[in-house]
Design a protein around this motif. Structure first.
Motif, mmCIF file in Angstrom:
data_model
loop_
_atom_site.group_PDB
_atom_site.id
_atom_site.type_symbol
_atom_site.label_atom_id
_atom_site.label_comp_id
_atom_site.label_asym_id
_atom_site.label_seq_id
_atom_site.Cartn_x
_atom_site.Cartn_y
_atom_site.Cartn_z
ATOM 1 N N ALA A 15 -7.556 -1.648 -3.837
ATOM 2 C CA ALA A 15 -7.781 -2.829 -2.997
ATOM 3 C C ALA A 15 -8.025 -4.059 -3.866
ATOM 4 O O ALA A 15 -8.891 -4.049 -4.731
ATOM 5 C CB ALA A 15 -8.967 -2.585 -2.065
ATOM 6 N N ASP A 64 -6.832 -5.636 2.100
ATOM 7 C CA ASP A 64 -6.652 -4.326 1.466
ATOM 8 C C ASP A 64 -7.840 -3.406 1.766
ATOM 9 O O ASP A 64 -7.666 -2.211 2.042
ATOM 10 C CB ASP A 64 -6.525 -4.485 -0.057
ATOM 11 N N GLN A 79 -7.741 0.114 3.744
ATOM 12 C CA GLN A 79 -8.189 1.308 3.028
ATOM 13 C C GLN A 79 -9.271 2.053 3.812
ATOM 14 O O GLN A 79 -9.304 3.288 3.848
ATOM 15 C CB GLN A 79 -8.711 0.904 1.653
ATOM 16 N N LYS A 120 0.837 -1.210 0.000
ATOM 17 C CA LYS A 120 0.000 0.000 0.000
ATOM 18 C C LYS A 120 0.871 1.259 0.000
ATOM 19 O O LYS A 120 0.602 2.223 -0.718
ATOM 20 C CB LYS A 120 -0.913 -0.002 1.233
#
Length: 405
Positions: free
Chosen positions: A278, A283, A287, A269
């Motif tokens: 994502a 993810d 996020q 990331k």
């Protein structure tokens, strides 16, 4: 002589208060209507009636006392629901009252101090977790985008079984490997465990398949174990069954695994910066974390991830294993199911999610199997958040509820 007089007067007053309190408590108890159940022993309550298979012990009690039983485990009042009607009362009709969980050791030591969804108490963290799952993790669009993983893993699964055709096969091991591979790739981005030396999806893995399976087996054992310390708190420190020791050992392995997974995701990331998109469920959590109303701590991230990986792994495996076991006993059912598949799907493609409504016979087989062989004999306990009345019986705040499926 004055001091002894005051002393005797004080003793007489305390005795009178104790006597009146006893009368008040007995009268209050008589006014309340509790479900039927066996008389508890001092200190241990009804724990002496629970054998090595608690769900079977509770089933035998239900045959004697009815579909709703009142027990005491230590000093904790416990209700056992043993019918669909009673389960509906607690899980649907009065679900807001019984939405929380009691503080069990497995939630403290294994699921990061109740920071997951399964053992979290009802509150902002739990409500936010449910919202994330409904709107982000399990949205139709998200699951559609991950469907290719299921297709790839099913192809690999069938190929492995084809190679082994004609030989004895322990099906459960292959089914568990399949469901674990699917869940890890969907949740974590890749397997993170190695199946074989040339397994590219498991490259840079931190665990072998067997180590991963050992962790899962320990996890499912501990979330379902009847831990005496959960019901008699002053015995918790003694760890008479050794369960706390097992939980702490499992958490060390989970910490090592989660640290590896999250470090890898955070590096990815950070490296991509604004170009980050994502790709998997971890993810998505990373996020969303900065913009949530309730802060997602490191423990909360690990707890939610643990739920996502484990929830669909063992249950899927057990269901499919039971389906095949039942079908092998009744070849005529296999013939009918095959005819339906050939008629609706043909032999040129896989069954897809959209095909299920057109496969009523296969759907009935799955439902009948799940009814006959529930994957969880006892559902995780619920707890009353306030005094209430259920099915004509008085339930006090703090009463724990077990649903015996």
């Amino acid at each position: 002589m004055e001091a002894p007089s005051w002393f005797l007067l004080s003793i007489a007053l305390l005795a009178s208060l104790a006597f009146l309190s006893g009368i008040f408590i007995r009268r209050r108890g008589k006014q309340l209507k509790f479900p039927p159940g066996p008389k508890p022993w001092p200190i241990i309550g009804n724990i002496n009636l629970i054998g090595s298979l608690p769900h079977q012990s509770l089933h035998k009690l239900s045959q004697r006392y009815g579909q709703l039983i009142y027990l005491k485990f230590g000093s904790s009042p416990v209700l056992v629901a043993s019918s669909a009607e009673m389960a509906k009362e607690f899980l649907k009709s009065h679900d807001q009252i019984f939405a929380t969980r009691p503080p069990h050791a497995v939630g403290k030591y294994v699921t990061y101090n109740y920071n997951d969804m399964l053992w979290a108490p009802y509150g902002p963290h739990w409500r936010q977790g449910r919202k994330i799952c409904q709107n982000e993790i399990f949205s139709s669009k998200r699951l559609e985008s991950l469907e290719y993983i299921l297709v790839e893993e099913l192809n690999a699964f069938v190929s492995r079984l084809y190679v082994l055709s004609g030989k004895p096969v322990v099906l459960k091991e292959h089914l568990l490997s399949l469901s674990l591979s699917v869940m890890c790739r969907m949740v974590l981005g890749k397997k993170h465990f190695s199946v074989s030396g040339n397994d590219q999806l498991g490259s840079n893995s931190i665990l072998s398949l067997q180590e991963m399976l050992d962790i899962l087996h320990a996890f499912f054992f501990l979330i379902g174990v009847f831990n005496v310390g959960d019901w008699i708190p002053w015995l918790d420190i003694l760890d008479l069954q050794g369960n706390i020791k097992r939980m702490k050992a499992l958490k060390k392995k989970l910490d090592r695994f989660h640290d590896h997974v999250f470090d890898e995701h955070k590096r990815k990331k950070k490296g991509l910066g604004k170009d980050f998109v994502a790709q998997d469920m971890v993810d998505i959590l990373l996020q969303l974390a900065p913009d949530l109303d309730v802060q997602l701590t490191h423990d909360a991230l690990r707890g939610l991830t643990l739920d996502l990986v484990t929830a669909g792994t063992d249950t899927t495996t057990v269901n499919v294993e039971w389906v095949i076991s039942e079908l092998m006993k009744q070849p005529q059912l296999i013939k009918k199911a095959t005819e339906e598949l050939d008629r609706v799907i043909g032999r040129e493609r896989w069954v897809e999610e959209k095909d299920i409504p057109q496969l009523p016979y296969l759907d009935a087989i799955m439902k009948e199997t799940m009814s006959k062989h529930p994957v969880a004999s006892l559902l995780p306990p619920h707890m009353a958040m306030k005094d209430c009345n259920v099915a004509g019986y008085d339930i006090r705040k703090g009463t724990r509820v077990l649903v015996n499926t």
